[in-house]
Write a protein that holds these residues in place. Structure first.
Motif, PDB file in Angstrom:
ATOM      1  N   ASP A  88      -4.243   0.222  78.955  1.00 29.52           N
ATOM      2  CA  ASP A  88      -4.348   0.128  77.499  1.00 29.52           C
ATOM      3  C   ASP A  88      -4.792  -1.279  77.095  1.00 29.52           C
ATOM      4  O   ASP A  88      -4.695  -2.219  77.867  1.00 29.52           O
ATOM      5  N   ALA A  89      -5.272  -1.400  75.898  1.00 32.30           N
ATOM      6  CA  ALA A  89      -5.858  -2.659  75.432  1.00 32.30           C
ATOM      7  C   ALA A  89      -4.857  -3.802  75.388  1.00 32.30           C
ATOM      8  O   ALA A  89      -5.236  -4.959  75.413  1.00 32.30           O
ATOM      9  N   LYS A  90      -3.556  -3.473  75.307  1.00 29.46           N
ATOM     10  CA  LYS A  90      -2.536  -4.521  75.242  1.00 29.46           C
ATOM     11  C   LYS A  90      -2.399  -5.288  76.551  1.00 29.46           C
ATOM     12  O   LYS A  90      -2.040  -6.448  76.545  1.00 29.46           O
ATOM     13  N   SER A  91      -2.649  -4.611  77.668  1.00 25.39           N
ATOM     14  CA  SER A  91      -2.479  -5.289  78.963  1.00 25.39           C
ATOM     15  C   SER A  91      -3.762  -6.019  79.317  1.00 25.39           C
ATOM     16  O   SER A  91      -4.726  -5.426  79.772  1.00 25.39           O
ATOM     17  N   ALA A  92      -3.755  -7.323  79.043  1.00 24.86           N
ATOM     18  CA  ALA A  92      -4.929  -8.137  79.311  1.00 24.86           C
ATOM     19  C   ALA A  92      -5.154  -8.230  80.809  1.00 24.86           C
ATOM     20  O   ALA A  92      -4.220  -8.386  81.575  1.00 24.86           O
ATOM     21  N   GLY A  93      -6.375  -8.135  81.207  1.00 25.17           N
ATOM     22  CA  GLY A  93      -6.702  -8.276  82.608  1.00 25.17           C
ATOM     23  C   GLY A  93      -7.978  -7.536  82.945  1.00 25.17           C
ATOM     24  O   GLY A  93      -8.580  -6.872  82.119  1.00 25.17           O
ATOM     25  N   CYS A  94      -8.374  -7.701  84.182  1.00 29.55           N
ATOM     26  CA  CYS A  94      -9.550  -7.014  84.695  1.00 29.55           C
ATOM     27  C   CYS A  94      -9.338  -6.834  86.196  1.00 29.55           C
ATOM     28  O   CYS A  94      -8.285  -7.163  86.723  1.00 29.55           O
ATOM     29  N   GLY A  95     -10.328  -6.344  86.870  1.00 27.24           N
ATOM     30  CA  GLY A  95     -10.244  -6.180  88.313  1.00 27.24           C
ATOM     31  C   GLY A  95     -11.423  -6.852  88.977  1.00 27.24           C
ATOM     32  O   GLY A  95     -12.451  -7.112  88.339  1.00 27.24           O
ATOM     33  N   ILE A  96     -11.272  -7.156  90.262  1.00 27.35           N
ATOM     34  CA  ILE A  96     -12.388  -7.626  91.081  1.00 27.35           C
ATOM     35  C   ILE A  96     -12.429  -6.744  92.309  1.00 27.35           C
ATOM     36  O   ILE A  96     -11.395  -6.501  92.948  1.00 27.35           O
ATOM     37  N   GLU A  97     -13.623  -6.277  92.623  1.00 28.29           N
ATOM     38  CA  GLU A  97     -13.835  -5.434  93.800  1.00 28.29           C
ATOM     39  C   GLU A  97     -14.727  -6.181  94.786  1.00 28.29           C
ATOM     40  O   GLU A  97     -15.735  -6.759  94.383  1.00 28.29           O
ATOM     41  N   TRP A  98     -14.337  -6.186  96.058  1.00 33.15           N
ATOM     42  CA  TRP A  98     -15.111  -6.831  97.115  1.00 33.15           C
ATOM     43  C   TRP A  98     -15.394  -5.759  98.155  1.00 33.15           C
ATOM     44  O   TRP A  98     -14.494  -5.306  98.858  1.00 33.15           O
ATOM     45  N   GLY A  99     -16.633  -5.334  98.222  1.00 32.16           N
ATOM     46  CA  GLY A  99     -17.036  -4.347  99.212  1.00 32.16           C
ATOM     47  C   GLY A  99     -17.923  -4.999 100.265  1.00 32.16           C
ATOM     48  O   GLY A  99     -18.603  -5.987  99.988  1.00 32.16           O
ATOM     49  N   PHE A 100     -17.913  -4.435 101.466  1.00 28.71           N
ATOM     50  CA  PHE A 100     -18.738  -5.007 102.531  1.00 28.71           C
ATOM     51  C   PHE A 100     -19.219  -3.929 103.485  1.00 28.71           C
ATOM     52  O   PHE A 100     -18.598  -2.873 103.630  1.00 28.71           O
ATOM     53  N   VAL A 101     -20.325  -4.235 104.142  1.00 25.86           N
ATOM     54  CA  VAL A 101     -20.864  -3.445 105.242  1.00 25.86           C
ATOM     55  C   VAL A 101     -21.290  -4.460 106.288  1.00 25.86           C
ATOM     56  O   VAL A 101     -22.008  -5.419 105.979  1.00 25.86           O
ATOM     57  N   CYS A 102     -20.825  -4.274 107.524  1.00 25.71           N
ATOM     58  CA  CYS A 102     -21.189  -5.224 108.575  1.00 25.71           C
ATOM     59  C   CYS A 102     -21.131  -4.562 109.947  1.00 25.71           C
ATOM     60  O   CYS A 102     -20.538  -3.486 110.105  1.00 25.71           O
ATOM     61  N   ASP A 103     -21.743  -5.214 110.912  1.00 29.66           N
ATOM     62  CA  ASP A 103     -21.566  -4.791 112.294  1.00 29.66           C
ATOM     63  C   ASP A 103     -20.156  -5.185 112.716  1.00 29.66           C
ATOM     64  O   ASP A 103     -19.591  -6.151 112.189  1.00 29.66           O
ATOM     65  N   PRO A 104     -19.570  -4.465 113.667  1.00 29.07           N
ATOM     66  CA  PRO A 104     -18.262  -4.880 114.185  1.00 29.07           C
ATOM     67  C   PRO A 104     -18.303  -6.341 114.639  1.00 29.07           C
ATOM     68  O   PRO A 104     -19.329  -6.814 115.144  1.00 29.07           O
ATOM     69  N   ILE A 105     -17.194  -7.039 114.439  1.00 32.77           N
ATOM     70  CA  ILE A 105     -17.105  -8.465 114.760  1.00 32.77           C
ATOM     71  C   ILE A 105     -16.224  -8.617 115.991  1.00 32.77           C
ATOM     72  O   ILE A 105     -15.076  -8.153 116.005  1.00 32.77           O
ATOM     73  N   GLU A 106     -16.768  -9.273 116.990  1.00 25.83           N
ATOM     74  CA  GLU A 106     -16.032  -9.453 118.244  1.00 25.83           C
ATOM     75  C   GLU A 106     -14.709 -10.172 117.988  1.00 25.83           C
ATOM     76  O   GLU A 106     -14.649 -11.156 117.255  1.00 25.83           O
ATOM     77  N   GLY A 107     -13.640  -9.643 118.570  1.00 25.04           N
ATOM     78  CA  GLY A 107     -12.321 -10.247 118.423  1.00 25.04           C
ATOM     79  C   GLY A 107     -11.544  -9.749 117.207  1.00 25.04           C
ATOM     80  O   GLY A 107     -10.418 -10.164 116.982  1.00 25.04           O
ATOM     81  N   TRP A 108     -12.145  -8.888 116.389  1.00 28.92           N
ATOM     82  CA  TRP A 108     -11.504  -8.349 115.195  1.00 28.92           C
ATOM     83  C   TRP A 108     -11.464  -6.829 115.286  1.00 28.92           C
ATOM     84  O   TRP A 108     -12.308  -6.213 115.929  1.00 28.92           O
ATOM     85  N   THR A 109     -10.522  -6.232 114.563  1.00 30.00           N
ATOM     86  CA  THR A 109     -10.571  -4.800 114.304  1.00 30.00           C
ATOM     87  C   THR A 109     -10.994  -4.648 112.846  1.00 30.00           C
ATOM     88  O   THR A 109     -10.872  -5.601 112.058  1.00 30.00           O
ATOM     89  N   LEU A 110     -11.461  -3.475 112.486  1.00 32.65           N
ATOM     90  CA  LEU A 110     -11.823  -3.235 111.093  1.00 32.65           C
ATOM     91  C   LEU A 110     -10.612  -3.439 110.193  1.00 32.65           C
ATOM     92  O   LEU A 110     -10.711  -4.044 109.127  1.00 32.65           O
ATOM     93  N   GLN A 111      -9.452  -2.979 110.637  1.00 32.06           N
ATOM     94  CA  GLN A 111      -8.230  -3.136 109.846  1.00 32.06           C
ATOM     95  C   GLN A 111      -7.900  -4.615 109.634  1.00 32.06           C
ATOM     96  O   GLN A 111      -7.552  -5.028 108.526  1.00 32.06           O
ATOM     97  N   ASP A 112      -8.023  -5.439 110.691  1.00 31.05           N
ATOM     98  CA  ASP A 112      -7.748  -6.871 110.562  1.00 31.05           C
ATOM     99  C   ASP A 112      -8.736  -7.534 109.598  1.00 31.05           C
ATOM    100  O   ASP A 112      -8.357  -8.358 108.762  1.00 31.05           O
TER     101      ASP A 112
END
Length: 173
Positions: free
Chosen positions: A123-147
């Motif tokens: 509702d208009a009373k709750s001041a705020g907004c959102g930020i979305e960060w999306g990505f597409v990449c090749d798998p990164i050595e030493g990482w899992t997608l979850q990490d």
């Protein structure tokens, strides 16, 4: 037979930025070469291109203390982890931008991210907004997608808190 293709990683994280209007959050994102003010990295600056225009390249880096070898911290050396990132698209009307990593020493082979400021769905009373960060990449050595997704979420939460603090200070001035 042809090479088997390794599937790309894809992820998207969204956070709420309380007491912050969309214009305030967008001012942070569109200032492409000041990322170090908003997420936990040591430096970020322009190396090529025109501020606010596609083609702009920024250099981001952090000093990492201690090198881990076989799960043991070796001599307390400092390593600089860095990336050069190129602004691909920027749309101040839709409040979104896309960038890619063009060079780095962190194991990225390909990485494209999109950041968007989202309107408040409440509702208009709750001041705020959102930020979305999306990505597409090749798998990164030493990482899992979850990490990696957790790391992106940590950075975005960190950014949201810094923006909230900054906006509460400027609104009180």
């Amino acid at each position: 037979m042809g090479e088997e293709s390794i599937p790309k990683w894809e992820g998207k994280v969204t956070v709420e930025v309380r007491n912050t209007v969309e214009e305030q959050a967008w001012a942070v994102l569109e200032d492409f070469c000041n990322l170090h003010k908003w997420i936990p990295i040591d430096t970020c600056y322009q190396v090529d291109g025109v501020q606010g225009q596609p083609g702009l390249i920024r250099y981001c880096a952090s000093n990492i203390k201690g090198v881990v070898e076989d799960d043991v911290v070796a001599e307390p050396e400092t390593t600089i982890k860095w990336a050069k990132e190129k602004l691909l698209k920027i749309d101040p009307i839709k409040r979104c931008l896309s960038y890619e990593i063009v060079d780095n020493n962190m194991g990225f082979k390909s990485y494209v991210a999109t950041l968007k400021v989202l309107p408040n769905e409440g509702d208009a009373k709750s001041a705020g907004c959102g930020i979305e960060w999306g990505f597409v990449c090749d798998p990164i050595e030493g990482w899992t997608l979850q990490d990696f997704n957790s790391y992106i979420e940590y950075c975005l939460q960190f950014m949201a808190k810094k923006i909230e603090v900054e906006c509460s200070v400027t609104s009180q001035s």
